[in-house]
Design an enzyme around this catalytic site. Structure first.
Site, PDB file in Angstrom:
ATOM      1  CG  ASP A   8      -1.801   1.143   1.373  1.00 18.19           C
ATOM      2  OD1 ASP A   8      -2.389   1.544   0.358  1.00 18.19           O
ATOM      3  OD2 ASP A   8      -1.931   1.675   2.494  1.00 18.19           O
ATOM      4  CG  ASP A  10      -2.060   7.666   0.957  1.00 17.26           C
ATOM      5  OD1 ASP A  10      -1.078   8.421   0.882  1.00 17.26           O
ATOM      6  OD2 ASP A  10      -3.023   7.718   0.166  1.00 17.26           O
ATOM      7  CG  ASP A 177      -3.981  -2.325   2.846  1.00 16.12           C
ATOM      8  OD1 ASP A 177      -3.834  -2.340   1.619  1.00 16.12           O
ATOM      9  OD2 ASP A 177      -3.646  -1.356   3.561  1.00 16.12           O
TER      10      ASP A 177
END
Length: 225
Positions: A8, A10, A177
């Site tokens: 990922d 951010d 996620d």
């Protein structure tokens, strides 16, 4: 030999203020296996990150709505339903929240991102009437098709790269996620991760943000040694 990586942006490659920690760039560039950038951001952002880092452009964007690998685009959703939600949300007197230019959604093709300053309950109610769901990434509320997620897109990207999804190690921090962690063979959550991501991860490192990512990759290397 290290496993391919799905990571990922951010909250994972960034500092707390969302700026990319420069230390992660060399790690990604020198990774001795494919790297897939898996993000809620619109496609141009992770593509640009890959270019600036100097790695192959392998991307899952828009929370699994679109992927790019080996000069081919794959779509797993469309924008029609999200646009209908946006129209109804505005008609109810609310704003998407990104200003007139709205660079957050300008290049978004399969979903809608709404500022977290807007009312989540109203947005969720409208989205559900249109058969869509809302995921809170801690940076924005994303209106998307329910079955669309990073984990559902990973098999396509992995296959194009000659791998199985379970060959990948995933690192992330957000609710978006969770499905990626479930699809990957092993997963790491950084310490700033939301509870859902921590619960889904195989390992939760003690460090936060980019420090957490760097700690995770050290563990991945140790397992590969």
């Amino acid at each position: 030999m290290v496993a391919p990586l799905a990571v990922d942006i951010d909250g994972t490659l960034s500092r707390e203020d969302r700026s990319i920690d420069s230390r992660v760039m060399d790690v990604l560039r020198e990774w001795d296996a494919p790297v897939v950038i898996a993000t809620g951001k619109a496609l141009p952002y992770p593509i640009a990150l890959c270019q600036f880092v100097g790695i192959e452009e392998c991307v899952v964007a828009e929370n699994g709505g679109v992927a790019y690998v080996d000069d081919e685009l794959f779509y797993f959703g469309d924008r029609e339903g999200a646009d209908a939600v946006a129209r109804e949300f505005r008609a109810a007197g609310y704003d998407i929240g990104w200003g007139e230019s709205d660079l957050v959604n300008r290049w978004r093709e399969t979903e809608l991102a709404v500022s977290r300053e807007q009312p989540l309950d109203v947005l969720t109610e409208i989205a559900e009437r249109h058969g869509l769901s809302v995921v809170d990434t801690e940076f924005a509320y994303h209106v998307k098709e329910t079955q669309m997620n990073k984990g559902a897109a990973l098999p396509t990207v992995a296959g194009e790269l000659g791998y199985e999804p379970t060959d990948f190690v995933a690192v992330g921090d957000s609710a978006n996620d969770v499905e990626l962690f479930e699809a990957a063979g092993r997963s790491y959550a950084v310490a700033n991760a939301v509870d859902a991501a921590k619960a889904a991860a195989d390992v939760v490192v003690e460090e936060t943000y980019a420090d957490g990512f760097l700690a995770a990759v050290e563990r991945i290397r140790e397992r590969a040694a």
